[in-house]
Design a protein around this motif. Structure first.
Motif, short mmCIF file in Angstrom:
data_model
loop_
_atom_site.label_atom_id
_atom_site.label_comp_id
_atom_site.label_asym_id
_atom_site.label_seq_id
_atom_site.Cartn_x
_atom_site.Cartn_y
_atom_site.Cartn_z
N SER A 5 11.41 -9.19 71.32
CA SER A 5 12.38 -10.17 71.83
C SER A 5 11.65 -11.49 72.09
O SER A 5 10.63 -11.51 72.78
CB SER A 5 13.04 -9.67 73.11
OG SER A 5 13.93 -10.63 73.64
N LYS A 45 13.76 -7.57 67.26
CA LYS A 45 15.10 -7.05 67.44
C LYS A 45 16.06 -8.07 68.03
O LYS A 45 17.27 -7.94 67.89
CB LYS A 45 15.06 -5.81 68.35
CG LYS A 45 14.30 -4.64 67.77
CD LYS A 45 14.34 -3.45 68.73
CE LYS A 45 13.57 -2.26 68.16
NZ LYS A 45 13.60 -1.11 69.10
N GLU A 46 15.51 -9.08 68.72
CA GLU A 46 16.37 -10.04 69.41
C GLU A 46 15.68 -11.40 69.46
O GLU A 46 14.48 -11.49 69.73
CB GLU A 46 16.67 -9.54 70.82
CG GLU A 46 17.54 -10.47 71.64
CD GLU A 46 17.78 -9.93 73.03
OE1 GLU A 46 18.79 -9.24 73.22
OE2 GLU A 46 16.95 -10.19 73.91
N LYS A 68 16.46 -15.54 70.91
CA LYS A 68 17.32 -16.47 71.64
C LYS A 68 16.78 -17.88 71.43
O LYS A 68 15.63 -18.16 71.74
CB LYS A 68 17.37 -16.12 73.12
CG LYS A 68 17.93 -14.74 73.41
CD LYS A 68 17.94 -14.43 74.89
CE LYS A 68 18.46 -13.04 75.16
NZ LYS A 68 18.48 -12.70 76.59
N ARG A 119 19.88 -13.59 58.86
CA ARG A 119 20.81 -12.46 58.94
C ARG A 119 20.78 -11.62 57.67
O ARG A 119 21.00 -10.41 57.71
CB ARG A 119 22.23 -12.95 59.22
CG ARG A 119 22.42 -13.54 60.60
CD ARG A 119 23.88 -13.53 60.97
NE ARG A 119 24.67 -14.36 60.08
CZ ARG A 119 24.88 -15.67 60.26
NH1 ARG A 119 24.35 -16.28 61.32
NH2 ARG A 119 25.60 -16.35 59.41
N HIS A 141 19.53 -6.41 61.28
CA HIS A 141 19.52 -5.66 62.54
C HIS A 141 19.15 -6.53 63.73
O HIS A 141 19.27 -6.08 64.87
CB HIS A 141 18.52 -4.51 62.44
CG HIS A 141 17.12 -4.96 62.21
ND1 HIS A 141 16.67 -5.35 60.97
CD2 HIS A 141 16.06 -5.10 63.05
CE1 HIS A 141 15.39 -5.70 61.05
NE2 HIS A 141 15.00 -5.56 62.30
N ARG A 188 19.47 -9.29 66.57
CA ARG A 188 20.49 -10.02 67.32
C ARG A 188 19.99 -11.44 67.58
O ARG A 188 18.89 -11.64 68.09
CB ARG A 188 20.79 -9.33 68.64
CG ARG A 188 21.41 -7.95 68.48
CD ARG A 188 21.80 -7.38 69.82
NE ARG A 188 20.66 -7.24 70.72
CZ ARG A 188 20.75 -6.93 72.00
NH1 ARG A 188 21.94 -6.74 72.54
NH2 ARG A 188 19.67 -6.81 72.73
N MET A 216 26.66 -15.27 70.02
CA MET A 216 25.79 -14.16 69.64
C MET A 216 26.18 -13.67 68.26
O MET A 216 27.35 -13.41 67.99
CB MET A 216 25.88 -13.01 70.63
CG MET A 216 24.94 -11.87 70.29
SD MET A 216 25.05 -10.49 71.45
CE MET A 216 26.59 -9.78 70.92
N TYR A 217 25.20 -13.55 67.39
CA TYR A 217 25.42 -13.04 66.06
C TYR A 217 24.82 -11.64 65.96
O TYR A 217 23.67 -11.43 66.32
CB TYR A 217 24.76 -13.94 65.01
CG TYR A 217 25.33 -15.33 64.95
CD1 TYR A 217 26.44 -15.61 64.15
CD2 TYR A 217 24.79 -16.36 65.70
CE1 TYR A 217 26.97 -16.88 64.10
CE2 TYR A 217 25.31 -17.64 65.66
CZ TYR A 217 26.40 -17.89 64.85
OH TYR A 217 26.93 -19.15 64.80
N VAL A 218 25.59 -10.70 65.47
CA VAL A 218 25.09 -9.36 65.23
C VAL A 218 25.37 -9.05 63.76
O VAL A 218 26.51 -8.92 63.36
CB VAL A 218 25.78 -8.32 66.14
CG1 VAL A 218 25.23 -6.94 65.88
CG2 VAL A 218 25.61 -8.70 67.59
N ARG A 242 30.19 -11.55 67.14
CA ARG A 242 30.83 -10.52 67.95
C ARG A 242 31.20 -11.01 69.35
O ARG A 242 32.08 -10.46 69.97
CB ARG A 242 29.89 -9.32 68.09
CG ARG A 242 29.51 -8.69 66.76
CD ARG A 242 30.63 -7.90 66.18
NE ARG A 242 30.23 -7.28 64.92
CZ ARG A 242 29.64 -6.13 64.82
NH1 ARG A 242 29.32 -5.46 65.91
NH2 ARG A 242 29.32 -5.62 63.66
#
Length: 479
Positions: A391, A420-421, A423, A444, A449, A451, A466-468, A473
């Protein structure tokens, strides 16, 4: 004729009911031949997995559906953690203190009924939205395995609105916290002022030093098994109080001071680090995120040197802290197993600091650099191909120039093998609409996978998207 028709219609209905009952086996579960009740074909393990994702209030509603669901909802493992924040209206539109009091009383009564009906010795974690004496007495006497008691929301950002009542319970002679507690999260927001336009938190009233020393601290010291202590908005606490707490709780490993401004902050941190030999986590979040008034910068060079002797230390989060590369490198070289590092609004995060992070902290999983600087593209490139980073939070345009390059940001994100994440804080609308969008699409596509949170600052606040994977989403507005 009318009577004959009614009798015939009644016979038709009874025949239909009989046909419907024939689709069920002797256990009352629908058979595979009945597509209208396909959910009843699911085995208990699948239903329990679904029920585990529900909030407390949704579980109570589901339990009223049928006898089978009612028995499944009472499975003990579904009630090991009870969160009275999620699924509850956190900001109801009350217009007066009386409306808030009525709401708090109603929620407390609902909480009590749920605790008595569904929980027993299996309860281990509880997040209280509201409380009264009956609830506290039940938690103390009927829940011998309770390990975590929190008067904050699970994200630790919202305090309970009834802490003035809780303080009165702390002052009762017969009151005591569950002695087996290992994690305790307390809030010191005693009351709120109101504006005529509606319910707006204008000012926080803080528990006095006398109240803390005479009511709160003796109860905390009774919990000799305490390992985690969170104090929300505890500005009135003194170094002497911290000395007593840390000396009287030998098993304490994690300290979290949220929205904390104190002139003796450096002294308080020194006491915490010196007294707690088994310290593994330290969070010092000042009230910069509540407002910009009263922000205090503090030096942590000595604290970093002391932490270098704590071999078990793994988690450090500080706000508006000042430190030099020498003391920071001393800590990172001695603690290569650190997993979390949060530097919020720190003006000393240079390229050298970023290089030290990438060089020494090979096991780092979470790195938060909110509003910190003035590191450049050179410092950000040092994080590329970090083996463990999962992250990463960075600001595209820190408060110090030069600003970060969009290309370098996404090259870094693409190079992290375990990401995984991510920001990203954006300053201008054009960054997201014109420059960022092609890179977001590429990221993406390559890492579906991951976020990705992008924040754009407006005059009124922050707009977060937030993009998943390939779909958007969630859309959140922070006032």
């Amino acid at each position: 004729m009318g009577q004959v028709k009614s009798r015939r219609s009644g016979l038709t209905k009874s025949k239909a009911n009989a046909d419907e009952k024939s689709n069920y086996d002797k256990t009352g579960i629908a058979t595979k031949d009945d597509p209208a009740c396909i959910i009843d074909i699911l085995v208990d393990d699948v239903l329990l997995k679904i029920f585990s994702l529900l909030t407390v209030f949704e579980k109570v509603t589901v339990s009223r559906t049928c006898k089978r669901w009612h028995s499944l909802i009472r499975e003990p493992h579904l009630w090991q953690t009870v969160d009275f924040w999620n699924g509850c209206n956190l900001h109801p539109p009350w217009q007066s203190q009386q409306d808030e009091a009525d709401y708090t009383k109603k929620l407390a009564n609902t909480t009590m009924r749920i605790l008595q009906s569904y929980t027993d010795s299996s309860l281990r974690v509880v997040y209280l939205r509201a409380s009264n004496w009956a609830i506290m007495r039940y938690l103390i006497n009927k829940c011998p395995n309770l390990k975590t008691l929190s008067f904050l929301s699970p994200d630790q950002h919202t305090p309970s609105t009834c802490n003035n009542v809780i303080i009165r319970y702390f002052s009762k002679i017969r009151f005591s916290l569950p002695l087996q507690l290992e994690k305790l999260q307390l809030s010191f927001v005693a009351d709120r002022k109101y504006e005529r336009s509606g319910y707006i938190p204008k000012e926080f009233w803080i528990v006095s030093i006398r109240q803390f020393r005479n009511t709160v601290m003796p109860r905390i010291l009774q919990c000799q098994n305490l390992r985690h202590l969170t104090l929300y908005k505890c500005n009135k606490i003194s170094p002497e109080d911290v000395e007593i707490l840390t000396s009287g709780l030998p098993k304490l490993q994690e300290i979290c001071l949220l929205y904390f401004i104190n002139a003796a902050l450096e002294e308080i941190l020194s006491i915490i680090v010196n007294n707690l030999q088994d310290l593994t986590s330290l969070h010092i979040i000042t009230s910069q995120y509540l407002n910009n008034d009263g922000a205090v910068e503090y030096c942590i060079n000595n604290i970093l040197h002391e932490l270098s002797h704590r071999r078990k230390f793994k988690d450090l989060h500080v706000t508006e802290a000042i430190f030099n590369p020498v003391s920071f490198a001393t800590m990172t070289q001695a603690l290569p197993n650190m997993t979390e590092l949060g530097l919020y609004d720190c003006n000393c995060v240079t390229d050298e600091i970023m290089t030290i992070i990438a060089r020494d902290l090979s096991n780092l999983r979470i790195l938060l650099l909110n509003e910190s600087g003035p590191y450049t593209d050179i410092g950000l490139k040092a994080l590329q191909y970090h083996p463990s980073l999962q992250s990463l939070t960075i600001c595209k345009e820190p408060r110090h120039r030069p600003k970060l390059s969009t290309v370098v940001i996404f090259e870094t994100l693409l190079s992290l093998p375990k990401l995984k994440e991510a920001k990203l804080l954006l300053r201008r609308k054009s960054d997201q609409d014109i420059i960022f969008q092609p890179y977001l699409d590429e990221l993406r596509a390559v890492k579906p996978h991951v976020r990705i949170f992008t924040q754009q600052q407006f005059v009124l606040g922050f707009c977060s998207t937030m993009y998943v994977g390939m779909d958007m989403r969630k859309f959140i507005f922070f006032p």
